[in-house]
Write a protein that holds these residues in place. Structure first.
Motif, PDB file in Angstrom:
ATOM      1  N   LEU A  46       0.829  -1.211   0.000  1.00 44.95           N
ATOM      2  CA  LEU A  46       0.000   0.000   0.000  1.00 44.95           C
ATOM      3  C   LEU A  46       0.862   1.259   0.000  1.00 44.95           C
ATOM      4  O   LEU A  46       0.675   2.153  -0.829  1.00 44.95           O
ATOM      5  CB  LEU A  46      -0.909  -0.005   1.218  1.00 44.95           C
ATOM      6  N   TYR A  47       1.822   1.329   0.921  1.00 46.76           N
ATOM      7  CA  TYR A  47       2.620   2.546   1.073  1.00 46.76           C
ATOM      8  C   TYR A  47       3.661   2.735  -0.021  1.00 46.76           C
ATOM      9  O   TYR A  47       4.168   3.838  -0.208  1.00 46.76           O
ATOM     10  CB  TYR A  47       3.299   2.555   2.443  1.00 46.76           C
ATOM     11  N   VAL A  56      -5.607 -13.311   2.738  1.00 40.14           N
ATOM     12  CA  VAL A  56      -5.712 -13.116   1.289  1.00 40.14           C
ATOM     13  C   VAL A  56      -6.403 -11.779   0.991  1.00 40.14           C
ATOM     14  O   VAL A  56      -5.961 -11.017   0.125  1.00 40.14           O
ATOM     15  CB  VAL A  56      -6.481 -14.284   0.632  1.00 40.14           C
ATOM     16  N   ILE A  57      -7.486 -11.484   1.719  1.00 39.09           N
ATOM     17  CA  ILE A  57      -8.207 -10.231   1.507  1.00 39.09           C
ATOM     18  C   ILE A  57      -7.308  -9.037   1.797  1.00 39.09           C
ATOM     19  O   ILE A  57      -7.330  -8.031   1.071  1.00 39.09           O
ATOM     20  CB  ILE A  57      -9.470 -10.182   2.396  1.00 39.09           C
ATOM     21  N   ALA A  58      -6.497  -9.123   2.846  1.00 35.36           N
ATOM     22  CA  ALA A  58      -5.586  -8.025   3.188  1.00 35.36           C
ATOM     23  C   ALA A  58      -4.610  -7.766   2.051  1.00 35.36           C
ATOM     24  O   ALA A  58      -4.364  -6.612   1.680  1.00 35.36           O
ATOM     25  CB  ALA A  58      -4.835  -8.354   4.481  1.00 35.36           C
ATOM     26  N   SER A  90      -6.620  -6.438  -1.122  1.00 28.66           N
ATOM     27  CA  SER A  90      -7.124  -5.079  -0.929  1.00 28.66           C
ATOM     28  C   SER A  90      -6.006  -4.045  -1.004  1.00 28.66           C
ATOM     29  O   SER A  90      -6.229  -2.909  -1.449  1.00 28.66           O
ATOM     30  CB  SER A  90      -7.869  -4.966   0.407  1.00 28.66           C
ATOM     31  N   SER A  91      -4.787  -4.431  -0.610  1.00 28.93           N
ATOM     32  CA  SER A  91      -3.676  -3.478  -0.630  1.00 28.93           C
ATOM     33  C   SER A  91      -3.354  -3.022  -2.049  1.00 28.93           C
ATOM     34  O   SER A  91      -2.858  -1.908  -2.253  1.00 28.93           O
ATOM     35  CB  SER A  91      -2.429  -4.105   0.011  1.00 28.93           C
ATOM     36  N   PHE A  92      -3.643  -3.844  -3.034  1.00 34.27           N
ATOM     37  CA  PHE A  92      -3.404  -3.483  -4.429  1.00 34.27           C
ATOM     38  C   PHE A  92      -4.454  -2.487  -4.947  1.00 34.27           C
ATOM     39  O   PHE A  92      -4.279  -1.901  -6.003  1.00 34.27           O
ATOM     40  CB  PHE A  92      -3.409  -4.725  -5.318  1.00 34.27           C
ATOM     41  N   PHE A 104      -8.004  -4.091   4.226  1.00 40.84           N
ATOM     42  CA  PHE A 104      -8.995  -4.745   5.072  1.00 40.84           C
ATOM     43  C   PHE A 104      -8.211  -5.696   5.968  1.00 40.84           C
ATOM     44  O   PHE A 104      -7.824  -6.789   5.539  1.00 40.84           O
ATOM     45  CB  PHE A 104     -10.034  -5.499   4.252  1.00 40.84           C
ATOM     46  N   ALA A 105      -7.921  -5.236   7.195  1.00 40.58           N
ATOM     47  CA  ALA A 105      -6.998  -5.954   8.067  1.00 40.58           C
ATOM     48  C   ALA A 105      -7.742  -6.864   9.032  1.00 40.58           C
ATOM     49  O   ALA A 105      -8.128  -6.453  10.126  1.00 40.58           O
ATOM     50  CB  ALA A 105      -6.130  -4.970   8.839  1.00 40.58           C
TER      51      ALA A 105
END
Length: 201
Positions: free
Chosen positions: A26-27, A78-80, A83-85, A90-91
């Motif tokens: 993300l960052y 997997v969702i985390a 979602s980062s892309f 969603f942590a």
């Protein structure tokens, strides 16, 4: 006495690595070289935020005499990452599972509040260190400042996210126990996130 099983330690390590990687993606704006650079920096903030959040739940539950153990949630990991892309996180990598015949609502509320409270305290610690640095003029100072900046943002975000009144997040259990306590805790986390942490950009 705080005890860990081998499986619990494994689940904590896996969850920590995945969540740190998700925040790094993300960052870094999904830049591979940026990910390699920022991962160890993000890992400190995530490590403190994630590990101590879960330990807060575990310690609080064991304080009331219950056995508690962290278990990862593969789908959440997997969702985390996915979602980062897409520019957000969603942590929900897992949760502390509490084994009891039936917790009182107040106990469940306080145990649930313990995790976000730890994140708020950690965020304030990172913020305090950041403010004490003054003007940064060297590389080491820049790295420390970046660690503290991301540690502040990540912990205030984790506190706010986990206090959302949506099952199975902590906020739903705190709200079910005491609406006033939830309003105060959630308001504090949102204000800290907006004023000092920004969002995730």
């Amino acid at each position: 006495m705080l005890k860990f099983t081998g499986k619990e330690i494994r689940d904590l390590i896996i969850s920590f690595i995945v969540i740190a990687l998700a925040f790094s993606i993300l960052y870094s704006n999904r830049d591979f070289n940026g990910i390699l650079f920022i991962f160890p920096i993000v890992a400190i903030g995530v490590g403190a935020g994630f590990i101590f959040h879960e330990l807060g739940h575990k310690f609080a539950a064991m304080h009331y005499g219950y056995w508690a153990e962290y278990q990862l949630w593969p789908t959440g990991l997997v969702i985390a990452l996915v979602s980062s892309f897409f520019g957000f996180i969603f942590a929900a990598p897992g949760a502390v599972v509490i084994y009891s015949q039936g917790m009182e609502k107040s106990e469940n509320g306080l145990v649930s509040l313990a995790g976000p409270a730890v994140n708020i305290v950690l965020g304030l610690i990172f913020l305090g260190i950041l403010n004490s640095l003054g003007q940064v003029t060297d590389y080491n100072g820049y790295i420390i400042a970046l660690i503290c900046l991301l540690g502040t943002r990540i912990n205030f975000f984790l506190a706010t996210f986990n206090l959302l009144p949506i099952p199975p997040l902590d906020g739903s259990k705190v709200l079910s126990w005491n609406a006033l306590v939830w309003i105060v805790a959630f308001a504090i986390s949102v204000i800290l996130l907006v004023v000092y942490g920004g969002y995730l950009g």
